[in-house]
Every structure is written in structure tokens, then in C-alpha cells.
Design a protein around this motif. Sequence first.
Motif, PDB file in Angstrom:
ATOM      1  N   ASP A 170       0.918  -1.016  -0.036  1.00 39.81           N
ATOM      2  CA  ASP A 170      -0.151   0.176  -0.111  1.00 39.81           C
ATOM      3  C   ASP A 170       0.831   1.251   0.046  1.00 39.81           C
ATOM      4  O   ASP A 170       1.934   1.239   0.669  1.00 39.81           O
ATOM      5  N   LEU A 171       0.754   2.146  -0.832  1.00 38.73           N
ATOM      6  CA  LEU A 171       1.539   3.460  -1.087  1.00 38.73           C
ATOM      7  C   LEU A 171       1.100   4.127  -0.031  1.00 38.73           C
ATOM      8  O   LEU A 171       2.008   5.391   0.006  1.00 38.73           O
ATOM      9  N   SER A 172       0.158   4.257   0.684  1.00 35.06           N
ATOM     10  CA  SER A 172      -0.052   5.236   1.799  1.00 35.06           C
ATOM     11  C   SER A 172       0.721   5.038   2.993  1.00 35.06           C
ATOM     12  O   SER A 172       0.894   5.547   4.236  1.00 35.06           O
ATOM     13  N   SER A 173       1.359   3.787   3.130  1.00 35.39           N
ATOM     14  CA  SER A 173       2.352   3.329   4.289  1.00 35.39           C
ATOM     15  C   SER A 173       3.934   3.258   3.925  1.00 35.39           C
ATOM     16  O   SER A 173       4.174   3.137   2.764  1.00 35.39           O
ATOM     17  N   ALA A 174       4.724   3.528   4.838  1.00 30.60           N
ATOM     18  CA  ALA A 174       6.130   3.586   4.603  1.00 30.60           C
ATOM     19  C   ALA A 174       6.710   2.159   4.075  1.00 30.60           C
ATOM     20  O   ALA A 174       6.172   1.160   4.467  1.00 30.60           O
TER      21      ALA A 174
END
Length: 304
Positions: free
Chosen positions: A300-304
Amino acid sequence: MTWRPYYQGNGERYQGDLPVPPPWRFASTKQSARTFRPPDGLAEAVNAALCLRRPLLLTGAPGTGKSTVATSVAYELDLGDVLHWHVTSRSTLTEALYRYDALGRLDATRHDEPDDIGRFLQLGPLGTALMEQDRPRMLLIDEIDKSDIDLPSDLLNVIESGEFEIPELTRHAQEKVQVRLWDGNTTGTVHRGRVKCTKFPFIVMTNNGERSFPPPFLRRCIRFEMPAPDADSLADIVRAHLGDQLTQQANDLLTEFEHRIGRNESLATDQLLNALHLVIREAASNDEERARLVKLVLRDLSSA
């Protein structure tokens, strides 16, 4: 071909061939244009911006194909290579118009070299797009929402007039000066320090939605929201890159990706293509290894 032989972390030298990158990794302009699948409504927005000579402002999540729109339009309309200005919080309008190497010119003067000011000037991507030419150029202003708060308004003045001044040349004795353009070693002639376009460029601006813009800026743009891909559009994109014949594993991965998008996970289409490439082309040796590779790529791109 399998995944394991390249690097195993055992200190042993591997002398075999290294893997060929996926075809989209270093795709030519022609390849990118031919595999791009525009969402519904985009063609109308492009044609409206073209007819009105207004910038096209594309808003959408990362990986929805915003930047590829510029490549597709430039190829189909024969606008040459895309002039790319990637905006950051430190970007200025001046750097997009031209760069002047004052120290280099001073050093040349100290060494009694001829005072050729054109050697120390280079037009930026926006400046090059506004040069006199027979056919419009394509300018991609990438991630305009990353800019300083005043940059969009400053940009409007130049876009509205289609011209700008280079103060270093307006004070120069020569009426015509040859300056380097942004793309390569080609040059163009600047008359009396002013650049004025003869063919207004096609400007695509991308916006990840991280900020809002003032109404005067928005009303001068044609705006289009790039949608998250649905099942049909994802299948079209995959077929364009990988062909019609997909393995059951690839179809299962495509279905999983669709479900994750439906749960509003932040994922980009190129992540799907990369995962499919590993599953189809590299043929991981077992299901467990394949699952680890897919998890690695489809984060997921919303997490590092």
C-alpha cells in the motif's frame, strides 16, 4: 528461468545472464503511447484544452497515468519530445524559464575569452516551450501541488501572455542571441531579450490532490479527475502490456488487485504490472515464494 539464480546471498559469484527488464520499464514514447488506455472523458478534456489553448490540469492518485497522458498526446499529435518540469517546494518560475551561469561568464571574461553571453544561457522547459516554432510543444508540469504557494499564480502571467523577458539579454548589446534549449544541444534565437511563442504549447499539469488552488488559477485550466481503474480498465491495461493470454495465476492476481482497489487501498497500476511480470515471466519456484514476491511489490502506497 526462475527467480533464485541471480542473487542468493551466499557470496558465490553468478556468471549467468541477468534478467531482462519488463518492456514498460524503459519504454519508448511510441510504446508508451500505444499501451496507454485513456479513461472515459479524457479525450474530450484533451481536445477542449487543445481548442481553447488552456492548460490541462489532471488530478488523481499516484499511478493513475497522469504523466503518461502527456506522452500519449505528444505522440498522437506529433508535438515532439515531452518537455518535463518536475516541481518541488523549491521550484521557481525563473528556473523553468531560463538558467544563467553568471559565474561562468565572469570566469570566461577573466580569461579574455570572447563575450558570448549565449554560451551561459539555457532556456528551461517552460522557456523552451514558448520559443518560436512551427508546431506546438508538449510541456508536462509534474506535481504542481508540491510548489510554493505563489508559483501557480506567477505561472499564470506567463501562460496568459505566452511570452517572457530575459533581463540579462535586454541589457545586452546584441539584438539577436543564440541560446541553448532545454532538450539537447539545439539552440534558438532570442530577439532583444524577449521570448514570445508563435504556437502556444500544450501544457499538462499533474496534481496529486495535496493542496487546493486559487479560483483564478483553476478557471484558466481545463480540469480532469483521473479515476481509479475499474476491473475492465485494469484488464485492458494488462492485455495491452502482456497480451491476451494470461495464466490462471495472473488472473487470480488481477482479481486480488481489483478487490484491494475496491477497499480503497492506495495502489498504482504499475505495481500490478510489476507483480504480474514476476509471476508470469520470472516463474518463482513455488507458491510460497510467489506470494512473498507479490506482497513485496504490492505494498500500500499510503504506508512507508
